[in-house]
Design an enzyme around this catalytic site. Structure first.
Site, PDB file in Angstrom:
ATOM      1  N   CYS A   1       0.740  -1.039  -0.269  1.00 39.45           N
ATOM      2  CA  CYS A   1       0.064  -0.289  -0.230  1.00 39.45           C
ATOM      3  C   CYS A   1       1.157   1.068  -0.179  1.00 39.45           C
ATOM      4  CB  CYS A   1      -1.050  -0.029   1.315  1.00 39.45           C
ATOM      5  SG  CYS A   1      -1.927  -1.359   1.584  1.00 39.45           S
TER       6      CYS A   1
HETATM    7  C1  BEZ Z   1       0.210  -4.429   1.363  1.00 44.71           C
HETATM    8  O1  BEZ Z   1       0.349  -3.355   1.583  1.00 44.71           O
HETATM    9  O2  BEZ Z   1       1.434  -4.975   1.675  1.00 44.71           O
HETATM   10  C2  BEZ Z   1      -0.288  -5.454   1.914  1.00 44.71           C
HETATM   11  C3  BEZ Z   1      -1.835  -5.867   3.025  1.00 44.71           C
HETATM   12  C4  BEZ Z   1      -2.413  -6.426   3.398  1.00 44.71           C
HETATM   13  C5  BEZ Z   1      -2.135  -7.625   3.159  1.00 44.71           C
HETATM   14  C6  BEZ Z   1      -0.879  -8.081   2.392  1.00 44.71           C
HETATM   15  C7  BEZ Z   1       0.112  -6.650   2.177  1.00 44.71           C
END
Ligand code: BEZ
Length: 211
Positions: free
Chosen positions: A45
């Site tokens: 994210c």
């Molecule tokens: C991420 O944004 O890295 C992420 C968020 C939730 C689950 C897996 C990855």
């Protein structure tokens, strides 16, 4: 209820990192993208929001307003933005909706309980100036989005909204497009004065008409 293409994008009022927005009023006559990410302070994210910030001028060129959302509270968003700015070498320049009660996430079906019953998946809704949904894409949490693909799709949506054409596989801005099947051969010269090729009676191409 699943939102489908052609539905009016649900309106809402929400707190964001840039103040309270009334969604439809905030969109005004522009195109819009509302996209969810699973959670603040997560690696993928962080890269996604940084990538979006870096494309600000590309979204502006296309008159697209962008807003992100997760089910984290506002103070968390504000703290996380500092990390995004630092690690992605940018400045987050669009609002992030704080949706801890899942009000907006539920309206837009951004929580897919069989994937995760508490966090939003990576939903994308592209909304036209008529407030109707033009595109939806859903990615799982483990796959970061390609924001250049969103720009490509918006180029197609904006072109095909104004001309009787469609864009073929892997089309990029500037490439030839397909003439809509509803256009009769005899009407092509007037509608597409740049010329056309008939590959098959149902596959007719023409240079991109708005260049
Ligand atoms: C991420 O944004 O890295 C992420 C968020 C939730 C689950 C897996 C990855």
């Amino acid at each position: 209820m699943t939102l489908q293409l052609g539905d009016v994008a649900p309106d809402f009022t929400a707190e964001t990192t840039m103040g309270t927005i009334d969604f439809h009023e905030w969109l005004g006559g522009s195109w819009g993208i509302i996209f969810s990410h699973p959670a603040d302070f997560t690696p993928v994210c962080t890269t996604e929001l940084g990538a979006t910030a870096k494309l600000k001028s590309e979204f502006e060129k296309r008159d697209v307003k962008v807003v992100a959302l997760s089910v984290d509270p506002l103070d968390s968003h504000h703290e996380w933005i500092k990390d995004i700015n630092e690690t992605q070498n940018t400045e987050v320049n669009f609002p992030i909706i704080a949706d801890p009660d899942q009000q907006v996430a539920q309206l837009y079906g951004m929580i897919h309980p069989n994937a995760n019953d508490k966090l939003t998946v990576r939903s994308v809704y592209v909304i036209g100036p008529d407030k109707k949904i033009k595109l939806t894409i859903t990615y799982p949490a483990s796959t970061g989005r390609n924001f250049n693909e969103l720009l490509r799709v918006i180029d197609s949506l904006q072109l095909t909204a104004n001309y009787s054409v469609a864009t073929p596989a892997n089309w990029q801005h500037g490439e030839d497009v397909v003439i809509a099947p509803a256009i009769r051969n005899e009407d092509i010269p007037a509608k597409f004065p740049k010329g056309h090729k008939e590959v098959k009676p149902y596959l007719r191409t023409t240079p991109q008409p708005n260049l």
